[in-house]
Structure formats: structure tokens, C-alpha cells
Enzyme design. Structure first.
Site, PDB file in Angstrom:
ATOM      1  N   GLU A  67       0.824  -1.105   0.049  1.00  0.00           N
ATOM      2  CA  GLU A  67       0.125  -0.123  -0.075  1.00  0.00           C
ATOM      3  C   GLU A  67       0.719   1.146  -0.027  1.00  0.00           C
ATOM      4  OE1 GLU A  67      -2.479  -3.375   1.390  1.00  0.00           O
ATOM      5  OE2 GLU A  67      -0.407  -2.480   2.112  1.00  0.00           O
ATOM      6  N   PRO A 275       9.214 -16.386   1.858  1.00  0.00           N
ATOM      7  CA  PRO A 275       8.081 -16.268   3.030  1.00  0.00           C
ATOM      8  C   PRO A 275       7.619 -14.866   3.045  1.00  0.00           C
ATOM      9  CG  PRO A 275      10.201 -17.290   3.796  1.00  0.00           C
ATOM     10  CD  PRO A 275      10.629 -16.744   2.542  1.00  0.00           C
ATOM     11  N   ARG A 276       6.359 -14.806   3.262  1.00  0.00           N
ATOM     12  CA  ARG A 276       5.424 -13.731   3.606  1.00  0.00           C
ATOM     13  C   ARG A 276       5.913 -13.090   4.964  1.00  0.00           C
ATOM     14  NH1 ARG A 276       3.020  -9.457   1.328  1.00  0.00           N
ATOM     15  NH2 ARG A 276       1.520  -8.364   2.502  1.00  0.00           N
ATOM     16  N   GLY A 316      11.864  -7.103   1.858  1.00  0.00           N
ATOM     17  CA  GLY A 316      11.834  -6.090   1.053  1.00  0.00           C
ATOM     18  C   GLY A 316      12.377  -6.312  -0.274  1.00  0.00           C
ATOM     19  N   ASN A 342      -0.455  -9.259  -3.820  1.00  0.00           N
ATOM     20  CA  ASN A 342      -0.129  -8.464  -4.893  1.00  0.00           C
ATOM     21  C   ASN A 342       0.214  -9.280  -6.336  1.00  0.00           C
ATOM     22  OD1 ASN A 342       0.478  -6.581  -7.015  1.00  0.00           O
ATOM     23  ND2 ASN A 342       1.507  -5.246  -5.409  1.00  0.00           N
TER      24      ASN A 342
END
Length: 431
Positions: A67, A275-276, A316, A342
Site C-alpha cells: 500500500e 516467505p511472507r 523488502g 499483490n
């Protein structure tokens, strides 16, 4: 007035209850993963943020990395055309703060984690900063943050807005109790006509709503760098190797993919697991070990010269590292409790996109991608066949790349439309 006061108190009580319910998980993350240590003073209002300079102030807010990342072209354009404005960017996650600092501090923005939305905490922060405009990215609107900003005279806008079917039902219930949660917003700039219908269903006037498309499809030239060669060299992938990047993975995604990956043992197919949530790294590793998959950790210097599977245990880098892939899968889509992440990032790096059956968080976008054949929807039964076909057939991979590029091209005017709407509001303001 009494109803507003009562709503505020009930909302505070709900947040306090939610905190205590979540406390064990929060403290586990603090003590075992070191999360929230850097941000707790801001979150609890012990430390107040400070914004340098004078001039009008715009406050941008997004829930997390995705976002706040989509704000980049907007902040760049705003700075070019209205250099007298000061910027504040907030987010709810530490990963989002790191991303926002990397993207926006060079533009002069003040970045910090959003304080808790308890009236005794957030209202004093809003009063101190006194924003002239507040912009929420996608839908992470917080009641006291929004209402206090409006009480002080700020304009409040929602950009790239969306509203899931589940959220629509929840806010419809609040409407029956006499509370229209989004009513204080001056404008809602939405992704799709379906979202417009949902916002109207919960009581938002159509006069406030604009539909411009999904801003995430817009690629600012400065952000569109494809670093395929850079990452393939760092990962030590040969020109004969094929790389599958599994992005934003949750444990249930790993379980499904572990069965498929076992078929590519000792082949030229390389798998990068991203991994998230890094705090679930051990759980991911155990699932791979259980499936008999040998892997290395990026943080320990492992590369594809040594392993066919690597876990990217760094935050990141996912959006950038998609560029190294020959195929990409977006995680959270084999987990019905998550509903996806996403879908556009692989397309923006010109990589064939796959996603699982649970994509309700972006159901409208997923349907568009299926209609345009710009993304492949797979399930447990079809996954192996689809992956095998894409790996063996370069023409098929290239066809999906071209369809993805065409899809983004058709949608790319959404940012310009959004900016023109915001610009008309900025120029009308008397600061």
C-alpha cells in the site's frame, strides 16, 4: 453528539479487547523475533513524531509494504508540482516503515509507524501535526485518525480503494447501527465498478466516488528497472537454468508446492522460496525438510550453485527479485484464510504469473487477469502440469509475458486519472 461519543467509546473498547486477545502472539514476536521493539514508543504515544519546516502538510497512510509502495509515483508528482507541501507517510507494519523510508525520506517525507487508533493516543498526534490533507491507500482507514483529521478541517481521500465482500457485510452491519464508517471521506477513488457498488451499498453517495482503475498497474519509469541479470548473477543461476520464484509464501502454500518441487529434484529447475513472514521461517524449513527437499538460506550465503532450492530470508526484496524468474507464483492463494497478495508485481517484471484458487482479496483483478489470459489460475490438481508445460515451452512463457504487458498497458492510465482528481482538490484548497 451522544451517539458519536458512544461509538468512540465502544470502538476504543473493541481495540483494547483486540489487543488483549492478540497479546500472546504479539509478545511472542517481540521476545522471539525482535519485532515492534523499534516502534513501540510511537505506537503507544510515548514519543510524538516531529515534522520539520513550514507549509501545508499531506499525510499518506497505507497498511503495509504494498500500500505504501504504490504511493511512489504520487509523491514524486506531488513534489514536482507542489514543492511547498510537506509529506508524512505512515504504515502499520515495520516492513512498511522500512520500505517507506527507503522510498520517501529522500523526498523529504517524515516516515513513522501509525500510532494505535485509541482516542487517547492518535488524537493528540493528529492535533500536533494538523494535516491539511489525509490520503488513505486502498482502504486502511482508521476511525479516530479519520474523524479527528476531519474535525480539524482536513480533506480526506481514499485512493486505489477497494472493499471486499466480507468487509462490505461488516460495514453494512455498522450502517444499521447508525454509523457510516466511511462517511467522513470527501472523495473515494476506486479500482473498479464492483467496489463502487459495494461502497454505495454501505451508504456512500455516488457523488463522492470516482472509478479510475488499479494504480498498481502504473509503472513510473524510474521504478520499472528490470534487474534480471543482476539477480541471476547474485543467485548464481546459469543461462540453462529455469527459476521459479514463489513469492509471499504461507505454510499452506509451501505444503502444496513441496509436492510439486519434489518432481524437479536434480534438474535444472531452481526454486526460490520467499516467505511472507520471516517469523514463520522455521515452519517453512520444517515443511521442506519433511518433503525431503534440500535447501539453503540466503542469509547464510547459500546459492543455486549449491542447492536447487533457496529460502530468501530477507525483507523488502521480493518485488525486485521477481525479475530473475522464468515463472512466478503469488502466495497466500492456497490458503483460504489469507486470500492472496499483490498479483501485479510479477507482471511488472515481465514474468509469467500463477496464483492459486483463493484470491478473494483481489477477486476483481484476478478475474480480469483470467479474462485477458494474463495470469494462470491453478489448483492442487493442475499445478504440476501447468508448471511442467511452462518450463518446457518457451513460446508459452513468452505468450503470457506479452499478455501481461498488454494488460498493464490497458490499465496504466489509472494513475494519471487519480492524480488529476487529487490535483483539482489541491488547487481548490485555501492554505
Amino acid at each position: 453528539m451522544i451517539r458519536r461519543w458512544l461509538t468512540s467509546r465502544l470502538y476504543d473498547a473493541f481495540l483494547v479487547c483486540a489487543f488483549f486477545v492478540s497479546a500472546p502472539r504479539i509478545f511472542y514476536k517481540v521476545f522471539f523475533h525482535g519485532k515492534y521493539i523499534d516502534s513501540w514508543k510511537i505506537r503507544f504515544g510515548v514519543q510524538k513524531p516531529f515534522v520539520k519546516g513550514e507549509g501545508p502538510l499531506v499525510w499518506f497512510h497505507g497498511a503495509s509494504v504494498g500500500e505504501v509502495s504504490l504511493l511512489a509515483p504520487l509523491l514524486n508528482r506531488w513534489r514536482e508540482e507542489f514543492p511547498e507541501w510537506r509529506f508524512v507517510v505512515t504504515t502499520c507494519s515495520e516492513a512498511g516503515v522500512h520500505t517507506a523510508r527507503r522510498l520517501y525520506e529522500s523526498l523529504g517525507a517524515t516516515v513513522f509507524v501509525l500510532p494505535l487508533d485509541l482516542s487517547c493516543i492518535i488524537k493528540s498526534v493528529v492535533r500536533k501535526l494538523a494535516p491539511d490533507i489525509v490520503i488513505f491507500s486502498e482502504g486502511d482507514c482508521w476511525l479516530h485518525f479519520l474523524t479527528e483529521s476531519k474535525r480539524l478541517g482536513a480533506k480526506a481521500f481514499l485512493i486505489n480503494g477497494k472493499l471486499s465482500e466480507h468487509s462490505c457485510k461488516r460495514f453494512s452491519f455498522l450502517k444499521r447501527l447508525g454509523r457510516n464508517y466511511f462517511a467522513p471521506l470527501d472523495l473515494l477513488i476506486l479500482q473498479d465498478e464492483l467496489y463502487k457498488q459495494r461502497f454505495m451499498q454501505i451508504g456512500i453517495s455516488s457523488d463522492k466516488i470516482h472509478v479510475t482503475g488499479n494504480m498498481k498497474t502504473f509503472i513510473e519509469s524510474s521504478l520499472a528497472t528490470n534487474r534480471r541479470d543482476f539477480w541471476r548473477a547474485k543467485l548464481q543461476i546459469s543461462s540453462q537454468d529455469r527459476l521459479i520464484v514463489l513469492g509471499s509464501m504461507h505454510p499452506k502454500d509451501v505444503e502444496v508446492w513441496a509436492e510439486v518441487v519434489s518432481h524437479f529434484h536434480n534438474s535444472s529447475t531452481k526454486i526460490l522460496w520467499v516467505p511472507r513472514h520471516l517469523e514463520k521461517l522455521k515452519e517453512h524449513a520444517k515443511l521442506l525438510e519433511k518433503a525431503g527437499i534440500l535447501f539453503g538460506l540466503w542469509s547464510q550465503g547459500a546459492s543455486f550453485r549449491q542447492y536447487n532450492s533457496l529460502i530468501m530470508d530477507a525483507m523488502g526484496v521480493l518485488k525486485d527479485i521477481y525479475s530473475a524468474a522464468d515463472i512466478a507464483f503469488v502466495g497466500g492463494t492456497f490458503d483460504p484464510s489469507v486470500g492472496g497478495h499483490n498479483l501485479l508485481e510479477p507482471l511488472q517484471k515481465e514474468v509469467p504469473l500463477m496464483f492459486g484458487p483463493y484470491i478473494y482479496s483481489q477477486s476483481v483483478l484476478a478475474e480480469k487477469l483470467r479474462e485477458k489470459e494474463a495470469g494462470l489460475s491453478v489448483n492442487k490438481e493442475t499445478l504440476l502440469d501447468v508448471v511442467t508445460d511452462l518450463l518446457q515451452n518457451e513460446k508459452n512463457r513468452q505468450a503470457y509475458i506479452e499478455k501481461g504487458k498488454s494488460f498493464l498497458k490497458q490499465e496504466e492510465n489509472s494513475f494519471q486519472q487519480t492524480w488529476e482528481i487529487l490535483k483539482s482538490q489541491i488547487t481548490c484548497m485555501k492554505i
